[in-house]
Design a protein around this motif. Sequence first.
Motif, PDB file in Angstrom:
ATOM      1  N   ARG A  12     -43.829 -46.562  71.723  1.00 13.61           N
ATOM      2  CA  ARG A  12     -43.972 -46.432  70.274  1.00 13.61           C
ATOM      3  C   ARG A  12     -42.671 -45.925  69.646  1.00 13.61           C
ATOM      4  N   THR A  13     -42.303 -46.530  68.537  1.00 14.60           N
ATOM      5  CA  THR A  13     -41.105 -46.138  67.810  1.00 14.60           C
ATOM      6  C   THR A  13     -41.479 -45.216  66.652  1.00 14.60           C
ATOM      7  N   ASP A  14     -40.462 -44.641  66.011  1.00 15.01           N
ATOM      8  CA  ASP A  14     -40.698 -43.857  64.799  1.00 15.01           C
ATOM      9  C   ASP A  14     -41.485 -44.669  63.782  1.00 15.01           C
ATOM     10  N   GLU A  15     -41.094 -45.928  63.625  1.00 16.73           N
ATOM     11  CA  GLU A  15     -41.739 -46.784  62.629  1.00 16.73           C
ATOM     12  C   GLU A  15     -43.227 -46.973  62.944  1.00 16.73           C
ATOM     13  N   CYS A  51     -41.949 -36.587  61.825  1.00 23.01           N
ATOM     14  CA  CYS A  51     -41.410 -35.438  62.574  1.00 23.01           C
ATOM     15  C   CYS A  51     -41.041 -34.279  61.663  1.00 23.01           C
ATOM     16  N   LEU A  52     -40.411 -34.580  60.545  1.00 24.05           N
ATOM     17  CA  LEU A  52     -39.905 -33.536  59.649  1.00 24.05           C
ATOM     18  C   LEU A  52     -40.943 -33.250  58.572  1.00 24.05           C
ATOM     19  N   ASN A  53     -41.853 -32.335  58.883  1.00 27.20           N
ATOM     20  CA  ASN A  53     -42.898 -31.944  57.946  1.00 27.20           C
ATOM     21  C   ASN A  53     -43.258 -30.480  58.205  1.00 27.20           C
ATOM     22  N   GLU A  54     -44.030 -29.901  57.321  1.00 23.33           N
ATOM     23  CA  GLU A  54     -44.347 -28.472  57.408  1.00 23.33           C
ATOM     24  C   GLU A  54     -45.105 -28.114  58.683  1.00 23.33           C
ATOM     25  N   ALA A  55     -45.899 -29.044  59.191  1.00 22.74           N
ATOM     26  CA  ALA A  55     -46.717 -28.755  60.372  1.00 22.74           C
ATOM     27  C   ALA A  55     -45.930 -28.891  61.673  1.00 22.74           C
ATOM     28  N   CYS A  56     -44.848 -29.668  61.660  1.00 25.24           N
ATOM     29  CA  CYS A  56     -44.083 -29.910  62.897  1.00 25.24           C
ATOM     30  C   CYS A  56     -42.680 -29.293  62.800  1.00 25.24           C
ATOM     31  N   LEU A 108     -47.421 -42.563  56.586  1.00 24.91           N
ATOM     32  CA  LEU A 108     -46.310 -41.751  56.082  1.00 24.91           C
ATOM     33  C   LEU A 108     -45.095 -42.629  55.805  1.00 24.91           C
ATOM     34  N   GLN A 109     -44.033 -41.994  55.362  1.00 24.33           N
ATOM     35  CA  GLN A 109     -42.795 -42.707  55.072  1.00 24.33           C
ATOM     36  C   GLN A 109     -41.599 -41.939  55.608  1.00 24.33           C
ATOM     37  N   GLY A 110     -40.545 -42.677  55.905  1.00 25.98           N
ATOM     38  CA  GLY A 110     -39.286 -42.066  56.307  1.00 25.98           C
ATOM     39  C   GLY A 110     -39.410 -41.148  57.508  1.00 25.98           C
ATOM     40  N   ASP A 111     -38.846 -39.934  57.370  1.00 25.89           N
ATOM     41  CA  ASP A 111     -38.827 -38.965  58.470  1.00 25.89           C
ATOM     42  C   ASP A 111     -40.061 -38.066  58.505  1.00 25.89           C
TER      43      ASP A 111
END
Length: 221
Positions: A126-129, A143-148, A137-140
């Motif tokens: 599996r890729t980021d996309e 991974c880059l969110n308040e929970a992670c 979700l969109q973009g980053d």
Amino acid sequence: MAENTADTPSPKKKTKRLPIVTGVVVAVLVVAGAGMWVWHEQPSFCGAICHTPMETYLPTYEAEPGQPATDKWGNEVSDASSMLAASHRSLNGDTCLSCHVPTLDEQIAEGMNWVTGNYYYPLDERTDEDLTEARGLQGDDFCLNEACHAETRADLKELTADMGQYNPHNAQHGELACTTCHKAHRASVMYCAQCHDDAEVLEGWVAGDEGDALEDAAMAA
């Protein structure tokens, strides 16, 4: 001669028993359903019910960071902390469903493939996309969110600034997807070392060209 009715339960007694029996059945089903749902959230469920090939994926999840391990293709990894499945389990208690969000259609299809034996191996990586789209979700944001990871790309660049000119979060060749380097079920890849021999490769990681070679060999097997 009078009919003996002493041993014959009355309809009234049967009526009283029915709610009790129904209540017991409902309680058993609720407890069983709750237990099944809890198991549904565990990696052992994924391997036992849907993904028979996950017998090679589960060890990457259960591996201990700081210890040698084996990746999803059976290759040796000197430090399991380079595999996100192991490090995220150890640090956060994450499970498969923390990252993988299958739709109902996917789960039904995978269940049928398991029953019929109509699955393929190795499973696609599996890729980021893929992961971002599955969560809507969109973009980053995956991974880059308040929970992670509550950082921006600029924050990440600063966090790894001590790696000098080969700072992997410094987008010298354009922004890369997180999964270009960070792998869940195999050794993570130092992309810079694909071209720069003096780029630092962290313990347990592999250089970019080595990562490509391992993937190519697995796909050809």
